[in-house]
Design a protein around this motif. Structure first.
Motif, PDB file in Angstrom:
ATOM      1  N   UNK A  83     -13.152 -10.623  -7.544  1.00  0.00           N
ATOM      2  CA  UNK A  83     -13.201  -9.251  -7.013  1.00  0.00           C
ATOM      3  C   UNK A  83     -13.702  -8.266  -8.056  1.00  0.00           C
ATOM      4  N   UNK A  84     -13.362  -8.520  -9.310  1.00  0.00           N
ATOM      5  CA  UNK A  84     -13.811  -7.614 -10.378  1.00  0.00           C
ATOM      6  C   UNK A  84     -15.321  -7.634 -10.559  1.00  0.00           C
ATOM      7  N   UNK A  85     -15.980  -8.681 -10.062  1.00  0.00           N
ATOM      8  CA  UNK A  85     -17.435  -8.760 -10.203  1.00  0.00           C
ATOM      9  C   UNK A  85     -18.170  -7.894  -9.179  1.00  0.00           C
ATOM     10  N   UNK A  86     -17.461  -7.421  -8.158  1.00  0.00           N
ATOM     11  CA  UNK A  86     -18.087  -6.601  -7.112  1.00  0.00           C
ATOM     12  C   UNK A  86     -18.000  -5.141  -7.525  1.00  0.00           C
ATOM     13  N   UNK A  87     -19.120  -4.520  -7.703  1.00  0.00           N
ATOM     14  CA  UNK A  87     -19.181  -3.161  -8.240  1.00  0.00           C
ATOM     15  C   UNK A  87     -18.349  -2.177  -7.421  1.00  0.00           C
ATOM     16  N   UNK A  88     -17.378  -1.533  -8.097  1.00  0.00           N
ATOM     17  CA  UNK A  88     -16.572  -0.479  -7.489  1.00  0.00           C
ATOM     18  C   UNK A  88     -15.433  -0.962  -6.617  1.00  0.00           C
ATOM     19  N   UNK A  89     -15.314  -2.264  -6.389  1.00  0.00           N
ATOM     20  CA  UNK A  89     -14.329  -2.741  -5.419  1.00  0.00           C
ATOM     21  C   UNK A  89     -12.902  -2.569  -5.913  1.00  0.00           C
ATOM     22  N   UNK A  90     -12.633  -2.867  -7.178  1.00  0.00           N
ATOM     23  CA  UNK A  90     -11.259  -2.770  -7.682  1.00  0.00           C
ATOM     24  C   UNK A  90     -10.737  -1.348  -7.545  1.00  0.00           C
ATOM     25  N   UNK A  91     -11.550  -0.371  -7.895  1.00  0.00           N
ATOM     26  CA  UNK A  91     -11.120   1.034  -7.782  1.00  0.00           C
ATOM     27  C   UNK A  91     -10.787   1.385  -6.334  1.00  0.00           C
ATOM     28  N   UNK A  92     -11.591   0.932  -5.399  1.00  0.00           N
ATOM     29  CA  UNK A  92     -11.346   1.238  -3.993  1.00  0.00           C
ATOM     30  C   UNK A  92     -10.065   0.553  -3.503  1.00  0.00           C
ATOM     31  N   UNK A  93      -9.863  -0.697  -3.924  1.00  0.00           N
ATOM     32  CA  UNK A  93      -8.651  -1.406  -3.521  1.00  0.00           C
ATOM     33  C   UNK A  93      -7.404  -0.736  -4.093  1.00  0.00           C
ATOM     34  N   UNK A  94      -7.507  -0.241  -5.298  1.00  0.00           N
ATOM     35  CA  UNK A  94      -6.361   0.438  -5.896  1.00  0.00           C
ATOM     36  C   UNK A  94      -6.071   1.759  -5.188  1.00  0.00           C
ATOM     37  N   UNK A  95      -7.109   2.443  -4.718  1.00  0.00           N
ATOM     38  CA  UNK A  95      -6.912   3.711  -4.005  1.00  0.00           C
ATOM     39  C   UNK A  95      -6.353   3.482  -2.612  1.00  0.00           C
ATOM     40  N   UNK A  96      -6.806   2.417  -1.973  1.00  0.00           N
ATOM     41  CA  UNK A  96      -6.304   2.098  -0.637  1.00  0.00           C
ATOM     42  C   UNK A  96      -7.405   2.021   0.399  1.00  0.00           C
ATOM     43  N   UNK A  97      -7.742   0.810   0.837  1.00  0.00           N
ATOM     44  CA  UNK A  97      -8.751   0.623   1.871  1.00  0.00           C
ATOM     45  C   UNK A  97      -8.257  -0.423   2.875  1.00  0.00           C
ATOM     46  N   UNK A  98      -9.042  -0.611   3.943  1.00  0.00           N
ATOM     47  CA  UNK A  98      -8.708  -1.578   4.991  1.00  0.00           C
ATOM     48  C   UNK A  98      -9.428  -2.895   4.698  1.00  0.00           C
ATOM     49  N   UNK A  99      -8.646  -3.959   4.550  1.00  0.00           N
ATOM     50  CA  UNK A  99      -9.184  -5.265   4.150  1.00  0.00           C
ATOM     51  C   UNK A  99      -8.876  -6.286   5.230  1.00  0.00           C
ATOM     52  N   UNK A 100      -9.856  -7.119   5.532  1.00  0.00           N
ATOM     53  CA  UNK A 100      -9.659  -8.254   6.435  1.00  0.00           C
ATOM     54  C   UNK A 100     -10.089  -9.519   5.720  1.00  0.00           C
ATOM     55  N   UNK A 101      -9.216 -10.509   5.744  1.00  0.00           N
ATOM     56  CA  UNK A 101      -9.556 -11.843   5.252  1.00  0.00           C
ATOM     57  C   UNK A 101      -9.762 -12.721   6.477  1.00  0.00           C
ATOM     58  N   UNK A 102     -11.021 -12.993   6.812  1.00  0.00           N
ATOM     59  CA  UNK A 102     -11.359 -13.741   8.022  1.00  0.00           C
ATOM     60  C   UNK A 102     -11.398 -15.231   7.713  1.00  0.00           C
ATOM     61  N   UNK A 103     -10.681 -16.002   8.519  1.00  0.00           N
ATOM     62  CA  UNK A 103     -10.501 -17.413   8.207  1.00  0.00           C
ATOM     63  C   UNK A 103      -9.500 -17.565   7.083  1.00  0.00           C
ATOM     64  N   UNK A 104      -8.384 -16.856   7.213  1.00  0.00           N
ATOM     65  CA  UNK A 104      -7.428 -16.703   6.104  1.00  0.00           C
ATOM     66  C   UNK A 104      -6.649 -17.978   5.806  1.00  0.00           C
ATOM     67  N   UNK A 105      -6.674 -18.968   6.704  1.00  0.00           N
ATOM     68  CA  UNK A 105      -5.891 -20.170   6.466  1.00  0.00           C
ATOM     69  C   UNK A 105      -4.421 -19.839   6.314  1.00  0.00           C
ATOM     70  N   UNK A 106      -3.807 -20.447   5.306  1.00  0.00           N
ATOM     71  CA  UNK A 106      -2.369 -20.249   5.083  1.00  0.00           C
ATOM     72  C   UNK A 106      -2.036 -18.958   4.351  1.00  0.00           C
ATOM     73  N   UNK A 107      -3.018 -18.095   4.149  1.00  0.00           N
ATOM     74  CA  UNK A 107      -2.753 -16.742   3.676  1.00  0.00           C
ATOM     75  C   UNK A 107      -2.639 -16.552   2.189  1.00  0.00           C
ATOM     76  N   UNK A 108      -3.038 -17.537   1.395  1.00  0.00           N
ATOM     77  CA  UNK A 108      -2.869 -17.378  -0.048  1.00  0.00           C
ATOM     78  C   UNK A 108      -3.709 -16.232  -0.571  1.00  0.00           C
ATOM     79  N   UNK A 109      -4.991 -16.204  -0.237  1.00  0.00           N
ATOM     80  CA  UNK A 109      -5.872 -15.154  -0.768  1.00  0.00           C
ATOM     81  C   UNK A 109      -5.425 -13.778  -0.311  1.00  0.00           C
TER      82      UNK A 109
END
Length: 383
Positions: A188-214
């Motif tokens: 995630x740190x390799x994606x430009x600007x993503x960590x800052x947005x996640x820390x501020x608060x955004x809507x995230x979907x993990x599609x095909x999440x399996x058992x939910x680890x990620x």
């Protein structure tokens, strides 16, 4: 009436080598059983410190019967998983042929076995990112083999969820250690600007999440963001809900849904980890992902390091494993609907995914590889 076949004569000089190749495959099947037993019985964990032990010592450490432990040790040592050494000692050759029957049956106390540090990480340390022993927990049983044989006849397979709870656990075991250790600080740190947005608060979907680890890893790391894990497999969703409850996470939920169930523009960050090649209709999923993303959203796709030809893929030293897994699971899932694309484990090479995303209207596409994950490429895709 079927015409009789003209059978070519086998070369007697080559026949033993061909037989060896076949039985090496059978050997792998049986050694895999030894790994399952070693993990279930705590034998590997008891050897995690790398200290040489006799069979009797390991049996005492694990409260198991020494004769069984001795034969198991011989099997995994012969398979190259455990190191063996025989200490020098005086041999009493006074009786008959010089063989000590008790030693022959119960093991030579001068024999010792140990795990190298690398094998300890892979087989004995569940928290290590390279841990793999739990991936041997689910085997293809007779009923599944019968269903696969029928799929060869009909052309239609069955989904990951149809394999049941044990396979859902295997999926989690294969990817979980890497996701826990590297997903946030490396991927995630390799994606430009993503960590800052996640820390501020955004809507995230993990599609095909399996058992939910990620999804749970991300939810723990970023409490201000909200996470939704979706998967068509009810066994996986059930395991994911249990995982989130055990962790006490209130910012993540899991639903038995697919890409088409996502509302347009409702997702700021979409993650899809080792999923697209399993889908019967990947092109439709890519279009649904494009519709679901906000204008400034980003889609992270992880998929197997596949090439566009069999010849190129054969450079992978475990390529037979990937193609076999594809028949049993990935291609099987991708053909679980009539007319499915059937990409399979190695079907989503970069050129194919780029074509799918461009057809769906995505304009930005790049991929990268990380030494921490030897199996996957990661694709950063933006509207």
């Amino acid at each position: 009436m079927t015409e009789s076949l003209t059978l070519p004569p086998a070369d007697p000089a080559k026949l033993p080598y061909a037989s060896l190749a076949v039985f090496q495959v059978k050997q792998g099947e049986m050694v895999a059983l030894m790994v399952r037993l070693g993990n279930r019985l705590g034998l590997f964990r008891a050897m995690a410190d790398g200290r040489p032990r006799s069979a009797a010592e390991l049996a005492a450490d694990t409260d198991l019967q020494v004769r069984w432990v001795q034969e198991w040790l011989y099997a995994v040592a012969a398979g190259g998983l455990v190191e063996h050494r025989a200490l020098e000692r005086d041999v009493d050759v006074g009786d008959d042929d010089g063989v000590d029957v008790d030693t022959e049956i119960l093991g030579d106390p001068g024999e010792q076995f140990h795990l190298t540090p690398e094998m300890s990480a892979i087989l004995a340390q569940p928290d290590h990112p390279s841990f793999a022993a739990a991936a041997f927990g689910a085997s293809v049983d007779g009923q599944t083999t019968d269903r696969l044989a029928e799929s060869f006849r009909t052309g239609v397979g069955f989904s990951w969820g149809d394999h049941g709870d044990a396979t859902a656990h295997m999926q989690a075991s294969m990817s979980g250690p890497r996701q826990r250790h590297f997903l946030v600080p490396v991927i995630l740190a390799s994606v430009n600007g993503l960590i800052d947005r996640l820390e501020s608060g955004i809507r995230v979907v993990d599609a095909g999440c399996g058992s939910g680890i990620a999804a749970c890893v991300m939810a723990e790391a970023f409490p201000n963001s909200t996470f939704l894990g979706i998967d068509p497999s009810m066994p996986a969703i059930s395991a994911a809900r249990d995982r989130a409850a055990n962790l006490g996470l209130s910012n993540v939920r899991f639903e038995e849904l697919g890409f088409d169930d996502l509302e347009p523009g409702s997702v700021d960050f979409l993650s899809t980890l080792d999923v697209i090649h399993d889908l019967p209709r990947p092109a439709e999923a890519v279009h649904a992902a494009k519709a679901a993303l906000a204008d400034d959203g980003v889609w992270l796709v992880a998929d197997i390091k596949a090439e566009s030809s069999f010849a190129a893929n054969r450079k992978n030293p475990v390529i037979a494993l990937f193609y076999s897994m594809s028949v049993a699971y990935c291609m099987n899932s991708a053909l679980s609907e009539a007319g499915g694309a059937g990409l399979g484990t190695l079907g989503l090479h970069p050129e194919r995914l780029r074509g799918l995303t461009e057809a769906a209207g995505f304009t930005q596409f790049e991929f990268r590889e990380f030494p921490e994950d030897v199996s996957n490429r990661y694709f950063e895709i933006r509207p």
